[in-house]
Design an enzyme around this catalytic site. Sequence first.
Site, short mmCIF file in Angstrom:
data_model
loop_
_atom_site.label_atom_id
_atom_site.label_comp_id
_atom_site.label_asym_id
_atom_site.label_seq_id
_atom_site.Cartn_x
_atom_site.Cartn_y
_atom_site.Cartn_z
N ARG A 20 0.81 -1.23 0.00
CA ARG A 20 0.00 0.00 0.00
C ARG A 20 0.84 1.28 0.00
NH1 ARG A 20 -3.59 -1.11 4.90
NH2 ARG A 20 -1.62 -2.11 5.45
N ASN A 38 -6.41 -2.90 1.73
CA ASN A 38 -6.35 -4.35 1.82
C ASN A 38 -7.77 -4.87 1.90
OD1 ASN A 38 -3.62 -4.63 1.81
ND2 ASN A 38 -3.42 -4.74 4.05
#
Length: 748
Positions: A20, A38
């Site tokens: 990320r 996620n």
Amino acid sequence: MYKKRYILKLFGIVQGVGFRPFVYKLAKEKDIKGWVKNDGGAVIIDFEGDKKNIKFFLLTILNKPPKLSRIEKYSLKALKNKGYKDFQIIKSSFKNNILFLSPDISICDKCREEIFDKDSNYYRYPFTNCTDCGPRYTIIKSLPYDRKNTTMEYFKMCSFCKGEYENPLSRRFHAQPNCCKECGPRIELIDKFNKKIEATDIIKHTIDLIKSGKIIAIKGIGGFHLVCDPKNEKVIKLLRKRKKRPDKPFAIMAKNIKKVKDICNVTRKEELVLLSEKKPIVLLKKKDKKLISEDVSKNKYLGVMLPYTPLHLLLFEYIDYLVMTSGNLNGHPMEYKNEDAIKNLKNIVDFYLIHNREINMSVDDSVVKVFNNKEMVTRQGRGYSPKIIKFNESKEILALGALEKSSISFCKNNYAYISQYLGDIKNLDTYLEYEKTVNDFLNIFKGNPEIIAYDLHSNYSLTKLSKKYTAKKIPIQHHHAHMASCMGEHNLYKKCIGVIYDGTGLGLDKNIWGGEFFIGDRLEFKRVGHLENVLIQGGEKAIKEPWRIALSYIHSVGYKNIDVIDRKIEEKKLVLNALENNINCFNTSSMGRLFDCVSAILGLRYEITYNGQGAIELENIIDEDIKETYNYLISYDKGIILIDYKQIILQVLKDKKSGVNLGEISTKFHNTIIKFTIDTVIKISKDNNLDNVIISGGVFQNNYLLKNIYEKLSKEGFNVFYNEKIPINDNGISFGQLVIANRIVNGG
Ligand code: ZN
Ligand code: FE
């Protein structure tokens, strides 16, 4: 400006590897708006931007993702623009259930720099880690991989660490084991009476103790190591005595690659494997230099690894080499809990260097070698486990593996999950650890098996374990599982010829097999040839005392002069008598036993102290310049090819008697096996019109045998496959069982 919007979903190892923040930084650079999150086991990115930037953004994510990630598949969907104002990392959601988990990763270069940087907050901190490195599998208790589901949950992050953890631009953004010397785990040196040793520099003090000849138990990533100075002949002897491990080589950790090259020959490929983030033990050819005691490994090969934790790096500031062998009692599982280690290792070690970060999953160091310029895994452990590979299935299957070098495999949602090496579960303590791993493994991957696959030769514990599940049970022949482990690894489905040379495995006729030629696929096999059976006396005892095996062969070939075996005549008579009356005997076609026999006839090993020792020492004395073979006979029984060992043994005995050099006998013996293997495969191939050959089984850990059979068969025009990523020995059996059971239940 013309803008476009897409949703990208990424599956694979994409969590806990810095995905990320990587996306976040890239988005900021390219003026992309939207969000990343996620989602269960996936990463989802909703993004918009101008066409050119989007193309770059997308290609970078797919082609140059973070080093530790592995994108298994992805989907991309165009959507109507939404007019996002910025790019954000948003809260995780949990929907899908494809579960990925990264193995433990050795310390990265940036963290390494920090622990040696006086101005860094991580200066000399032994638990420094980031999203690119550190423990994963060994600290996890359940998925998703979040701090609260790891053994790091007991450490509350200080404000500095919390800042790092929450900053998308930090290397430690959502690094679950993130910590520093203020808030994280600490090391402690204690003596064997559990008394704390005070020192200004514990690490230096530990090395001083090692240099003064002490043995220290050091807690690492997946368990304890027993550590001492490999230059010190006396302490090596002492460790061997205390550990009851008289001969088996110890692994070494070396300060850096240069120090490895000082003691071993290292090829370019071997160097890359040593330096990889997995940091396995690599089996290397020893150099003749005397930088470490000869007694560390009496074999041609030495297992060497490089430091893989910050603690190791700090220890190696003061020393060049350390013996690093698994911290266990002989035959028992490796210790990984402080209290247990202190209790169980006290007769082996003088001090303990422990820490308070708990290990949940114990994982041994992996052992690999480089063969054909490719990495070949012989023990799957730290850095390689859990191994997660694509697998076409429709039912959840749990495969229980073999009794020795055990492992388990499990499949779900079109992936196979393969555990670490779990040892020889005939030992009760090891079995209990194995059972714990079965439970943890299924718990982590949320498994609920509908099918249990197991070896025909299961013991009491395994049978009891399988009864715990209401699942359907599928027994699988050991050598078929070896064959299927290789077929599974290489994506083979069609019928192949299988050459399986192994120690022990129960056959369909209740005899012990191990020198086998099969024709088969994932579903079924036909035994088309094998070493002729021999009657061996002594059961399990014979395997530990190969002179009994040799005497059994000598008896079976009708050789009268038993002086060749240098044991008391009464002992020998007992064995011969028992053979005459078939008392405590077993019939076997095992190739492993044939090696034991020759090793004992040559007087190399009457008794062995570790698995495969006879064969290893036979390989050690090979002279590659010798090309001769012994004569051998092949006969047929109801269409099955029988390879006669009698002629071979008689010639070995004759050579031994006339004083032929042992190395020459060993080489001729190896060459003979290579020759009859090639001849037999050619024969089977002609009769059945097959040209794919599988080579598998523990005996093929012998490099000379594998190399020659592989090269010669390839030269004959065969497509030859052997295990590379899945261990060729019994450590790979559970995966083979999984492949077969899966084919049986759904044709996958
Ligand atoms: Zn790092
Ligand atoms: Fe086996």
